[in-house]
Design a protein around this motif. Structure first.
Motif, mmCIF file in Angstrom:
data_model
loop_
_atom_site.group_PDB
_atom_site.id
_atom_site.type_symbol
_atom_site.label_atom_id
_atom_site.label_comp_id
_atom_site.label_asym_id
_atom_site.label_seq_id
_atom_site.Cartn_x
_atom_site.Cartn_y
_atom_site.Cartn_z
ATOM 1 N N ASP A 292 7.228 5.571 1.052
ATOM 2 C CA ASP A 292 8.653 5.537 0.737
ATOM 3 C C ASP A 292 9.423 5.004 1.945
ATOM 4 O OD1 ASP A 292 8.760 7.612 2.576
ATOM 5 O OD2 ASP A 292 8.810 9.175 1.046
ATOM 6 N N GLN A 293 10.756 5.110 1.914
ATOM 7 C CA GLN A 293 11.583 4.590 2.999
ATOM 8 C C GLN A 293 12.003 5.686 3.972
ATOM 9 O OE1 GLN A 293 14.824 2.024 1.849
ATOM 10 N NE2 GLN A 293 13.672 1.094 0.181
ATOM 11 N N GLY A 294 11.111 6.653 4.180
ATOM 12 C CA GLY A 294 11.398 7.709 5.140
ATOM 13 C C GLY A 294 11.565 7.162 6.547
ATOM 14 N N SER A 295 12.301 7.909 7.392
ATOM 15 C CA SER A 295 12.599 7.429 8.738
ATOM 16 C C SER A 295 11.343 7.230 9.575
ATOM 17 C CB SER A 295 13.533 8.417 9.437
ATOM 18 O OG SER A 295 12.932 9.709 9.503
ATOM 19 N N VAL A 296 10.293 8.030 9.311
ATOM 20 C CA VAL A 296 9.066 7.870 10.096
ATOM 21 C C VAL A 296 8.332 6.589 9.713
ATOM 22 C CG1 VAL A 296 8.733 10.327 10.560
ATOM 23 C CG2 VAL A 296 7.872 9.346 8.427
ATOM 24 N N TYR A 297 8.455 6.179 8.454
ATOM 25 C CA TYR A 297 7.757 4.972 7.998
ATOM 26 C C TYR A 297 8.536 3.694 8.339
ATOM 27 C CZ TYR A 297 5.031 8.338 5.308
ATOM 28 O OH TYR A 297 4.233 9.391 4.934
ATOM 29 N N THR A 298 9.852 3.804 8.504
ATOM 30 C CA THR A 298 10.635 2.625 8.884
ATOM 31 C C THR A 298 10.805 2.510 10.392
ATOM 32 O OG1 THR A 298 12.682 3.913 8.630
ATOM 33 C CG2 THR A 298 11.934 2.636 6.724
ATOM 34 N N SER A 299 10.180 3.423 11.156
ATOM 35 C CA SER A 299 10.309 3.390 12.607
ATOM 36 C C SER A 299 9.532 2.216 13.195
ATOM 37 C CB SER A 299 9.805 4.705 13.214
ATOM 38 O OG SER A 299 8.417 4.855 12.968
ATOM 39 N N TYR A 300 9.935 1.821 14.384
ATOM 40 C CA TYR A 300 9.299 0.686 15.059
ATOM 41 C C TYR A 300 7.849 1.001 15.425
ATOM 42 C CZ TYR A 300 8.187 -2.624 18.788
ATOM 43 O OH TYR A 300 7.581 -3.562 19.580
ATOM 44 N N ALA A 301 7.593 2.218 15.930
ATOM 45 C CA ALA A 301 6.243 2.579 16.377
ATOM 46 C C ALA A 301 5.248 2.568 15.219
ATOM 47 C CB ALA A 301 6.268 3.959 17.040
ATOM 48 N N TYR A 302 5.658 3.108 14.066
ATOM 49 C CA TYR A 302 4.755 3.160 12.920
ATOM 50 C C TYR A 302 4.460 1.757 12.394
ATOM 51 C CZ TYR A 302 2.952 4.277 8.273
ATOM 52 O OH TYR A 302 2.172 4.351 7.160
ATOM 53 N N GLN A 303 5.503 0.947 12.247
ATOM 54 C CA GLN A 303 5.292 -0.394 11.697
ATOM 55 C C GLN A 303 4.491 -1.282 12.647
ATOM 56 O OE1 GLN A 303 8.642 -2.283 9.934
ATOM 57 N NE2 GLN A 303 9.428 -0.428 8.976
ATOM 58 N N ARG A 304 4.667 -1.072 13.939
ATOM 59 C CA ARG A 304 3.858 -1.850 14.893
ATOM 60 C C ARG A 304 2.381 -1.483 14.771
ATOM 61 N NH1 ARG A 304 4.758 -0.622 21.135
ATOM 62 N NH2 ARG A 304 3.834 1.325 20.341
ATOM 63 N N LYS A 305 2.090 -0.169 14.612
ATOM 64 C CA LYS A 305 0.697 0.270 14.479
ATOM 65 C C LYS A 305 0.081 -0.265 13.192
ATOM 66 C CE LYS A 305 -2.635 2.720 16.278
ATOM 67 N NZ LYS A 305 -3.179 2.414 17.625
ATOM 68 N N VAL A 306 0.857 -0.290 12.116
ATOM 69 C CA VAL A 306 0.350 -0.812 10.835
ATOM 70 C C VAL A 306 0.011 -2.292 10.962
ATOM 71 C CG1 VAL A 306 0.996 -1.321 8.457
ATOM 72 C CG2 VAL A 306 1.493 0.926 9.422
ATOM 73 N N LYS A 307 0.874 -3.056 11.607
ATOM 74 C CA LYS A 307 0.629 -4.491 11.764
ATOM 75 C C LYS A 307 -0.553 -4.761 12.676
ATOM 76 C CE LYS A 307 5.422 -5.818 10.869
ATOM 77 N NZ LYS A 307 6.666 -6.404 11.425
ATOM 78 N N GLU A 308 -0.741 -3.912 13.694
ATOM 79 C CA GLU A 308 -1.888 -4.099 14.592
ATOM 80 C C GLU A 308 -3.209 -3.961 13.839
ATOM 81 O OE1 GLU A 308 -1.459 -1.296 17.710
ATOM 82 O OE2 GLU A 308 0.094 -2.426 18.790
ATOM 83 N N ARG A 309 -3.226 -3.146 12.814
ATOM 84 C CA ARG A 309 -4.464 -2.962 12.030
ATOM 85 C C ARG A 309 -4.582 -3.969 10.891
ATOM 86 N NH1 ARG A 309 -6.904 2.859 11.339
ATOM 87 N NH2 ARG A 309 -8.538 1.369 10.850
ATOM 88 N N GLY A 310 -3.639 -4.891 10.803
ATOM 89 C CA GLY A 310 -3.720 -5.937 9.782
ATOM 90 C C GLY A 310 -3.428 -5.452 8.390
ATOM 91 N N ILE A 311 -2.628 -4.397 8.253
ATOM 92 C CA ILE A 311 -2.313 -3.823 6.946
ATOM 93 C C ILE A 311 -1.020 -4.432 6.419
ATOM 94 C CG2 ILE A 311 -1.825 -1.677 5.699
ATOM 95 C CD1 ILE A 311 -3.362 -0.179 7.865
ATOM 96 N N ILE A 312 -0.984 -4.674 5.115
ATOM 97 C CA ILE A 312 0.231 -5.164 4.462
ATOM 98 C C ILE A 312 1.069 -3.955 4.063
ATOM 99 C CG2 ILE A 312 1.168 -6.455 2.513
ATOM 100 C CD1 ILE A 312 -1.476 -7.999 2.416
ATOM 101 N N MET A 313 2.308 -3.924 4.540
ATOM 102 C CA MET A 313 3.176 -2.784 4.239
ATOM 103 C C MET A 313 3.891 -2.983 2.906
ATOM 104 S SD MET A 313 4.926 -1.650 7.817
ATOM 105 C CE MET A 313 5.642 -0.280 6.939
ATOM 106 N N SER A 314 4.085 -1.850 2.218
ATOM 107 C CA SER A 314 4.829 -1.840 0.956
ATOM 108 C C SER A 314 5.642 -0.558 0.907
ATOM 109 C CB SER A 314 3.872 -1.909 -0.234
ATOM 110 O OG SER A 314 4.574 -1.756 -1.453
ATOM 111 N N MET A 315 6.871 -0.633 0.394
ATOM 112 C CA MET A 315 7.734 0.551 0.353
ATOM 113 C C MET A 315 8.405 0.685 -1.005
ATOM 114 S SD MET A 315 9.586 0.791 4.063
ATOM 115 C CE MET A 315 8.587 1.033 5.548
ATOM 116 N N SER A 316 8.594 1.930 -1.419
ATOM 117 C CA SER A 316 9.287 2.227 -2.674
ATOM 118 C C SER A 316 10.756 1.869 -2.552
ATOM 119 C CB SER A 316 9.159 3.713 -3.016
ATOM 120 O OG SER A 316 7.805 4.106 -3.101
ATOM 121 N N ARG A 317 11.374 1.689 -3.695
ATOM 122 C CA ARG A 317 12.821 1.537 -3.690
ATOM 123 C C ARG A 317 13.467 2.862 -3.326
ATOM 124 N NH1 ARG A 317 13.156 -0.406 -9.722
ATOM 125 N NH2 ARG A 317 11.498 1.161 -9.748
ATOM 126 N N LYS A 318 14.646 2.804 -2.746
ATOM 127 C CA LYS A 318 15.322 4.009 -2.289
ATOM 128 C C LYS A 318 15.646 4.915 -3.472
ATOM 129 C CE LYS A 318 17.983 3.648 1.166
ATOM 130 N NZ LYS A 318 19.120 3.340 2.093
#
Length: 387
Positions: A292-318
């Motif tokens: 979902d669009q929780g603050s922990v999932y939209t944070s810079y640290a989390y998204q950087r870690k996801v991209k480092e592992r080559g994962i495609i991110m997807s988020m629910s609508r608000k």
């Protein structure tokens, strides 16, 4: 024909100043005790025409052109001021009726208006009261005002405690107005001063700042996966069953519904979800992780870690939990089949953590999923057969 009234220059200037500030004529006349509105119009006309020197001319006399007010001698000025003061005093006495003494409120108000121009002793002498009486009235008024404020605060506090702080200032005002007259702003200030606001529905404050980035809804409710670790979903749920609030962060593989990573913590922060993310096994290329669009999932640290592992991110609508229905269903099953079923609504932290761990093990290895896509096998068995 009525007796002519003369006004000091200060009164005329004050009247002009009030009119220029937009004060209504009636209010100016009442404030400065001006009898006739035509006098006020005349003063305004002189001001507009640049003939302000005419404001100092005595009644019944005129100045020659451009002759200023300095020609008026000091005794004439004093006579005009004394005459105006006596007129005000006589007017106030008439209001209070002839033969009756002036009331303290009138005296205090008059002295407050005139004490900048005349000594208090002279004003009291004209009013026919001792100066000590004036000071006694002033002290009593200040004391009465303090007593009234304390009385109002006590009444507000009684209503708040009587209703166990269930009401806000509007309802408390309505209750008080049944027996007295009080403004809602007074009640609001008192409740804010002592922290007596409504404790039932507190205002929810939005978190300040903007999310680092919101990903597109790549999953788009397509919960069917053709191979393991192709589509993953994650979410956080509350575990309010122990002495303190706990949180469960889990990641589910949509291929077989298996929980492949989870963490339990008493703090819902970025490190919490990063710990869950670090438990993932090596992932194939093109793996999608939906949240979902929780603050922990939209944070810079989390998204950087996801991209480092080559994962495609997807988020629910608000505000659309159905976009992440699979993991939401798992969390609901976990609580329904353990805590609510066994009535573990008030237990220890250790038991809460042990219950979660045992259920996830049971869910992955033992529990038979009555679903066509798993052929009535557990998620782990289905994955092993597919590999």
């Amino acid at each position: 024909m009525g007796k002519r009234v003369s006004y000091p220059v200060e009164v005329k200037l004050k009247a002009i100043e009030m009119r220029l500030a937009g004060v209504p004529v009636k209010e100016v006349m009442e404030t400065l005790q001006i009898r006739n509105h035509t006098q006020l119009k005349t003063w305004m006309r002189w001001h507009r025409n640049g003939e302000s020197y005419r404001l100092a001319q005595p009644v019944g006399q005129t100045y020659t052109h451009r002759k200023g007010p300095h020609s008026q001698d000091t005794p004439s000025k004093l006579q005009a001021e004394n005459r105006y003061l006596k007129q005000q005093i006589e007017g106030l006495k008439k209001v209070q009726r002839v033969g009756k003494g002036v009331v303290p409120e009138v005296v205090l108000k008059l002295v407050e208006e005139l004490k900048e121009k005349l000594p208090i002793s002279q004003i009291c002498q004209c009013l026919g009261i001792p100066r000590s009486t004036y000071y006694r009235w002033q002290k009593n008024e200040q004391g009465e005002e303090t007593k009234r404020k304390k009385w109002i605060e006590r009444k507000v506090g009684e209503q708040c405690r009587k209703h166990k702080f269930r009401y806000g200032y509007r309802k408390i005002t309505a209750l008080l107005n049944q027996t007295m007259h009080i403004n809602h702003k007074v009640v609001q200030r008192v409740m804010q001063k002592y922290g007596w606001q409504c404790r039932v529905k507190r205002k929810k404050r939005k978190q300040t700042g903007q999310p680092y980035q919101v990903a597109e809804n790549v999953l788009n409710r397509n919960f069917r996966a053709e191979r393991p670790l192709q589509k993953l979903v994650t979410d956080i749920t509350y575990l309010p069953f122990g002495p303190k609030q706990l949180y469960l962060s889990s990641i589910q593989d949509l291929f077989n519904g298996e929980i492949i990573a989870y963490s339990v913590s008493d703090c819902q922060n970025v490190e919490f979800v990063l710990d869950t993310l670090s438990q993932l096994p090596p992932l194939p290329e093109g793996c999608t992780l939906h949240s979902d669009q929780g603050s922990v999932y939209t944070s810079y640290a989390y998204q950087r870690k996801v991209k480092e592992r080559g994962i495609i991110m997807s988020m629910s609508r608000k505000g659309t939990p159905a976009d992440n229905a699979s993991i939401e269903s798992f969390h609901s099953s976990l609580k329904s089949e353990t805590f609510y079923l066994d009535e573990l609504t008030c237990t220890t932290t250790a038991i809460v953590e042990q219950t979660v761990e045992s259920y996830i093990t049971y869910y992955n290895h033992i529990r038979i999923r009555i679903q066509t896509k798993l052929n009535n096998q557990s998620p782990v068995q289905y994955r092993q057969l597919a590999v």
